[in-house]
Write a protein that holds these residues in place. Sequence first.
Motif, mmCIF file in Angstrom:
data_model
loop_
_atom_site.group_PDB
_atom_site.id
_atom_site.type_symbol
_atom_site.label_atom_id
_atom_site.label_comp_id
_atom_site.label_asym_id
_atom_site.label_seq_id
_atom_site.Cartn_x
_atom_site.Cartn_y
_atom_site.Cartn_z
ATOM 1 N N THR A 1 46.927 1.415 -3.279
ATOM 2 C CA THR A 1 48.072 1.780 -4.124
ATOM 3 C C THR A 1 48.949 2.882 -3.516
ATOM 4 O O THR A 1 49.901 3.320 -4.148
ATOM 5 N N HIS A 2 48.623 3.306 -2.283
ATOM 6 C CA HIS A 2 49.475 4.334 -1.660
ATOM 7 C C HIS A 2 49.227 4.398 -0.153
ATOM 8 O O HIS A 2 48.209 4.904 0.299
ATOM 9 N N ILE A 3 50.157 3.879 0.628
ATOM 10 C CA ILE A 3 50.005 3.907 2.085
ATOM 11 C C ILE A 3 51.378 3.976 2.751
ATOM 12 O O ILE A 3 52.289 3.235 2.377
ATOM 13 N N HIS A 4 51.503 4.880 3.716
ATOM 14 C CA HIS A 4 52.750 5.003 4.468
ATOM 15 C C HIS A 4 52.608 4.149 5.726
ATOM 16 O O HIS A 4 51.999 4.586 6.716
ATOM 17 N N ALA A 5 53.172 2.952 5.690
ATOM 18 C CA ALA A 5 53.044 2.040 6.831
ATOM 19 C C ALA A 5 53.573 2.681 8.112
ATOM 20 O O ALA A 5 53.003 2.520 9.191
ATOM 21 N N THR B 1 55.943 7.718 -5.998
ATOM 22 C CA THR B 1 56.238 9.029 -5.442
ATOM 23 C C THR B 1 54.948 9.850 -5.390
ATOM 24 O O THR B 1 53.866 9.332 -5.702
ATOM 25 N N HIS B 2 55.076 11.083 -4.956
ATOM 26 C CA HIS B 2 53.913 11.977 -4.885
ATOM 27 C C HIS B 2 53.985 12.985 -6.015
ATOM 28 O O HIS B 2 55.070 13.361 -6.441
ATOM 29 N N ILE B 3 52.822 13.482 -6.452
ATOM 30 C CA ILE B 3 52.821 14.545 -7.457
ATOM 31 C C ILE B 3 51.639 15.490 -7.258
ATOM 32 O O ILE B 3 50.523 15.032 -6.954
ATOM 33 N N ALA C 1 51.082 9.468 -6.602
ATOM 34 C CA ALA C 1 49.977 9.673 -5.666
ATOM 35 C C ALA C 1 49.468 11.111 -5.730
ATOM 36 O O ALA C 1 50.252 12.040 -5.894
ATOM 37 N N HIS C 2 48.178 11.248 -5.626
ATOM 38 C CA HIS C 2 47.426 12.515 -5.541
ATOM 39 C C HIS C 2 47.022 13.089 -6.897
ATOM 40 O O HIS C 2 45.858 13.075 -7.251
ATOM 41 N N ALA C 3 47.965 13.668 -7.649
ATOM 42 C CA ALA C 3 47.639 14.176 -8.988
ATOM 43 C C ALA C 3 46.413 15.093 -8.964
ATOM 44 O O ALA C 3 45.522 14.981 -9.790
ATOM 45 N N THR D 1 44.914 4.871 0.433
ATOM 46 C CA THR D 1 44.467 5.444 1.707
ATOM 47 C C THR D 1 45.367 6.594 2.136
ATOM 48 O O THR D 1 44.960 7.458 2.901
ATOM 49 N N ASP D 2 46.637 6.574 1.683
ATOM 50 C CA ASP D 2 47.623 7.577 2.082
ATOM 51 C C ASP D 2 47.652 7.800 3.591
ATOM 52 O O ASP D 2 47.746 8.933 4.059
ATOM 53 N N ILE D 3 47.571 6.716 4.345
ATOM 54 C CA ILE D 3 47.860 6.849 5.782
ATOM 55 C C ILE D 3 49.185 7.582 5.924
ATOM 56 O O ILE D 3 50.136 7.227 5.234
HETATM 57 ZN ZN LIG Z 1 51.633 9.874 0.640
#
Ligand SMILES: [Zn+2]
Length: 455
Positions: free
Chosen positions: A74-78, A234-236, A273-275, A324-326
Amino acid sequence: MSLEKTVYIGTFIHCQSLTELDIVDNGAVGVDEQGKIAFVHRDRHATSLEQGWKSAKIVDSLKHGFFFPGFIDTHIHASQYPNAGVFGKSTLLDWLNTYTFPLESSFNALDKAARIYNRVVARTLSHGTTTACYYATVHVPATILLADICHSKGQRAFVGRVCMDRLSPEWYRDESVEAAMDATKKCIEHIENIDPDFHLITPIITPRFAPSCTDECLIAQGRLVQETGLPCQTHISENKAECQLVQEMFPESKSYTEVYDSTGLLTNRTILAHAVHLTPEERALIKLRQAKISHCPASNTALTSGTAKVRTLLNEGLTVGLGTDISGGYTSSLLAEAREAIFVSRHNAMTEGDGAKLSVEEALYLATRGGAKVVGLEDRIGGFEVGKDWDAQMVMLNPVGKDEDLDQSVGLVDVFGGESWSEKVEKWVYTGDDRNTMAVWVKGRLVHDRERVRS
Ligand SMILES: [Zn+2]
């Protein structure tokens, strides 16, 4: 595209609830020409009662294998894939300047973007990731290319052009709010052209995070979210210095969450993402808006951002999946991410008590059904039920013994014959990797094949 009718036979394992696996060890699942599950039998012999399936193709998981739902990242920077594993001792804000912006800005070269995007999609598919929520870069041609690559390789994906008009270097940001909105709309239009009903690829509105966007930019994106009904990511509240920065940059807002809420960006299709450092009031607001959370434990540990309190989030009724938040996270494997989620929860348990611990079953739930809810596709993916799409992976374990019929090439998950299926799943989660993922399907289409699928 029409597919060959296929009956999958063997062992099927999926999450029945947050805490329970459903294990069927001699079952059958029929998948039709559209890639949808037409029937599910707990006894494979019941298949003979189905009309019109006599000549269907058969795929057998064999004695030491099982079918499991595809993973949902649910969260990856290709675009950050080349930096996976490279973060030094940095924390979020200096990591962005040192590693991330220089790499992302180079995606104005389309040949480089093609090389990286082809590899990251192939790599995540090899890990059993059938759905991914991708951040691309600010560049329109490269973002469009990522959508095309996911579409042609057959990975289900949410593809977002990163929107940001401040904080990053001048040579890597949107020139104005108008230019940003125009660029984002171009990417949305392209995806509408290649996949009008978003069967496989969905555009996702992607403000990088609050500090990267001026108020006007956030408001414009919020308006687009409200007008189109499209999802948003987005990120939080990832890191304490970032939370402090948000407070300074948005003095009018009561909280980080309120920055998104007041600009129209917090909806039931928003993935945060993160929280990690949310206050109880922020969690209540996120729940009220039915926004979703992507838990990224590998990244939170790598960048020493903090330990997200997943048990608290779950107990309060929030919807949580894994990311994974690559390349904040080092791994493109959601199986490894599930393992990280378990271990981070155990570190939480050391200070907060055993209730914080996540089980193997719970981590797998977050990786499949939880992720499906996060992306709003819980009716289509995440488990094996009639009417859902066949988004699945075939996992093989490595038997050791007299009747050994596989060699070490299937990975490190050595099984000795006495293990129950739930113990085998534990061994897979703790010691497995992509060598155990023999084949992967999305909507019934074979999208990864480690060895020839036995048929
Ligand atoms: Zn991220």
